[in-house]
Design a protein around this motif. Sequence first.
Motif, PDB file in Angstrom:
ATOM      1  N   ALA A 117       0.826  -1.215   0.000  1.00 18.57           N
ATOM      2  CA  ALA A 117       0.000   0.000   0.000  1.00 18.57           C
ATOM      3  C   ALA A 117       0.857   1.262   0.000  1.00 18.57           C
ATOM      4  O   ALA A 117       0.404   2.326  -0.428  1.00 18.57           O
ATOM      5  CB  ALA A 117      -0.942   0.001   1.210  1.00 18.57           C
ATOM      6  N   LEU A 118       2.125   1.147   0.450  1.00 18.83           N
ATOM      7  CA  LEU A 118       3.060   2.278   0.457  1.00 18.83           C
ATOM      8  C   LEU A 118       3.860   2.370  -0.845  1.00 18.83           C
ATOM      9  O   LEU A 118       4.657   3.281  -1.007  1.00 18.83           O
ATOM     10  CB  LEU A 118       4.030   2.163   1.632  1.00 18.83           C
ATOM     11  CG  LEU A 118       3.407   2.181   3.026  1.00 18.83           C
ATOM     12  CD1 LEU A 118       4.462   1.869   4.074  1.00 18.83           C
ATOM     13  CD2 LEU A 118       2.771   3.533   3.291  1.00 18.83           C
ATOM     14  N   GLY A 119       3.686   1.401  -1.736  1.00 20.31           N
ATOM     15  CA  GLY A 119       4.393   1.420  -3.015  1.00 20.31           C
ATOM     16  C   GLY A 119       5.405   0.311  -3.197  1.00 20.31           C
ATOM     17  O   GLY A 119       6.045   0.226  -4.243  1.00 20.31           O
ATOM     18  N   ALA A 120       5.585  -0.556  -2.207  1.00 14.92           N
ATOM     19  CA  ALA A 120       6.504  -1.688  -2.359  1.00 14.92           C
ATOM     20  C   ALA A 120       5.919  -2.696  -3.339  1.00 14.92           C
ATOM     21  O   ALA A 120       4.707  -2.712  -3.594  1.00 14.92           O
ATOM     22  CB  ALA A 120       6.746  -2.362  -1.006  1.00 14.92           C
ATOM     23  N   VAL A 121       6.787  -3.538  -3.884  1.00 12.00           N
ATOM     24  CA  VAL A 121       6.366  -4.583  -4.811  1.00 12.00           C
ATOM     25  C   VAL A 121       6.761  -5.936  -4.224  1.00 12.00           C
ATOM     26  O   VAL A 121       7.906  -6.136  -3.825  1.00 12.00           O
ATOM     27  CB  VAL A 121       7.037  -4.394  -6.196  1.00 12.00           C
ATOM     28  CG1 VAL A 121       6.719  -5.551  -7.125  1.00 12.00           C
ATOM     29  CG2 VAL A 121       6.621  -3.067  -6.809  1.00 12.00           C
ATOM     30  N   ARG A 122       5.807  -6.821  -4.192  1.00 11.91           N
ATOM     31  CA  ARG A 122       6.049  -8.184  -3.723  1.00 11.91           C
ATOM     32  C   ARG A 122       6.797  -8.928  -4.830  1.00 11.91           C
ATOM     33  O   ARG A 122       6.394  -8.888  -5.996  1.00 11.91           O
ATOM     34  CB  ARG A 122       4.710  -8.844  -3.440  1.00 11.91           C
ATOM     35  CG  ARG A 122       4.794 -10.275  -3.003  1.00 11.91           C
ATOM     36  CD  ARG A 122       3.389 -10.892  -3.040  1.00 11.91           C
ATOM     37  NE  ARG A 122       3.483 -12.298  -2.826  1.00 11.91           N
ATOM     38  CZ  ARG A 122       3.209 -12.892  -1.673  1.00 11.91           C
ATOM     39  NH1 ARG A 122       2.793 -12.181  -0.647  1.00 11.91           N
ATOM     40  NH2 ARG A 122       3.339 -14.192  -1.558  1.00 11.91           N
ATOM     41  N   VAL A 123       7.876  -9.629  -4.474  1.00  7.95           N
ATOM     42  CA  VAL A 123       8.643 -10.391  -5.459  1.00  7.95           C
ATOM     43  C   VAL A 123       8.339 -11.874  -5.326  1.00  7.95           C
ATOM     44  O   VAL A 123       7.886 -12.506  -6.280  1.00  7.95           O
ATOM     45  CB  VAL A 123      10.161 -10.125  -5.317  1.00  7.95           C
ATOM     46  CG1 VAL A 123      10.960 -11.004  -6.265  1.00  7.95           C
ATOM     47  CG2 VAL A 123      10.464  -8.654  -5.560  1.00  7.95           C
ATOM     48  N   GLN A 124       8.575 -12.439  -4.129  1.00  8.40           N
ATOM     49  CA  GLN A 124       8.399 -13.884  -3.985  1.00  8.40           C
ATOM     50  C   GLN A 124       8.376 -14.285  -2.522  1.00  8.40           C
ATOM     51  O   GLN A 124       9.224 -13.834  -1.738  1.00  8.40           O
ATOM     52  CB  GLN A 124       9.542 -14.607  -4.697  1.00  8.40           C
ATOM     53  CG  GLN A 124       9.505 -16.104  -4.598  1.00  8.40           C
ATOM     54  CD  GLN A 124      10.685 -16.759  -5.295  1.00  8.40           C
ATOM     55  OE1 GLN A 124      11.650 -16.096  -5.674  1.00  8.40           O
ATOM     56  NE2 GLN A 124      10.618 -18.058  -5.475  1.00  8.40           N
ATOM     57  N   LEU A 125       7.455 -15.147  -2.161  1.00 10.29           N
ATOM     58  CA  LEU A 125       7.456 -15.766  -0.838  1.00 10.29           C
ATOM     59  C   LEU A 125       8.365 -16.978  -0.921  1.00 10.29           C
ATOM     60  O   LEU A 125       8.150 -17.871  -1.739  1.00 10.29           O
ATOM     61  CB  LEU A 125       6.045 -16.191  -0.417  1.00 10.29           C
ATOM     62  CG  LEU A 125       5.961 -16.935   0.910  1.00 10.29           C
ATOM     63  CD1 LEU A 125       6.372 -16.019   2.073  1.00 10.29           C
ATOM     64  CD2 LEU A 125       4.561 -17.475   1.137  1.00 10.29           C
ATOM     65  N   LEU A 126       9.399 -16.977  -0.099  1.00 11.84           N
ATOM     66  CA  LEU A 126      10.324 -18.106  -0.038  1.00 11.84           C
ATOM     67  C   LEU A 126       9.919 -18.938   1.176  1.00 11.84           C
ATOM     68  O   LEU A 126      10.082 -18.497   2.313  1.00 11.84           O
ATOM     69  CB  LEU A 126      11.761 -17.606   0.064  1.00 11.84           C
ATOM     70  CG  LEU A 126      12.181 -16.689  -1.084  1.00 11.84           C
ATOM     71  CD1 LEU A 126      13.460 -15.955  -0.764  1.00 11.84           C
ATOM     72  CD2 LEU A 126      12.320 -17.485  -2.362  1.00 11.84           C
ATOM     73  N   VAL A 127       9.374 -20.111   0.932  1.00 12.99           N
ATOM     74  CA  VAL A 127       8.839 -20.966   1.995  1.00 12.99           C
ATOM     75  C   VAL A 127       9.979 -21.716   2.679  1.00 12.99           C
ATOM     76  O   VAL A 127      10.969 -22.087   2.039  1.00 12.99           O
ATOM     77  CB  VAL A 127       7.796 -21.945   1.411  1.00 12.99           C
ATOM     78  CG1 VAL A 127       7.224 -22.848   2.489  1.00 12.99           C
ATOM     79  CG2 VAL A 127       6.672 -21.164   0.731  1.00 12.99           C
ATOM     80  N   ALA A 128       9.842 -21.936   3.983  1.00 11.63           N
ATOM     81  CA  ALA A 128      10.866 -22.599   4.784  1.00 11.63           C
ATOM     82  C   ALA A 128      11.302 -23.926   4.162  1.00 11.63           C
ATOM     83  O   ALA A 128      10.509 -24.645   3.567  1.00 11.63           O
ATOM     84  CB  ALA A 128      10.345 -22.831   6.200  1.00 11.63           C
TER      85      ALA A 128
END
Length: 144
Positions: free
Chosen positions: A112-123
């Motif tokens: 919401a602040l302008g960041a971009v999600r790249v990837q969730l790295l799962v354990a």
Amino acid sequence: MTSVKQFQVTFDCANPERVARFWCEVLGYVVPPPPEGFATWDEFNRAQPAEDQGAAFACVDPTGVGPRLFFQRVPEGKAVKNRVHLDVRVATGLVGEQRIAALEAEGTRLEALGAVRVQLLVADDKNESCLAMQDVEGNEFCLD
């Protein structure tokens, strides 16, 4: 014996104030007071030569514990992956679904602040889950 040194983290960017204010929101940092003799940073900025206006900005940890972040305008855009990045500790001590939920919640706030999600790295067998993201100018960071 070597003493511990204070340090700041410096970001090269196109719009120092925009990127600094983003990181203030991410980390709970604040903009320091303007230099002596100036009531505001805008007043200080207007007193600079035209080519230096908006060339730099900073933010600090209000508790004085964390490093100062400094943002400087550079002419070239970001071309490759960062060699150094920040890990923002938002899920310390959490594991499994609780950790992922904390990462996702903070990721949503930062988007919401302008960041971009790249990837969730799962354990896996060696690492806990983390969420790779980019700030408002594409600098990589992780929610950890």
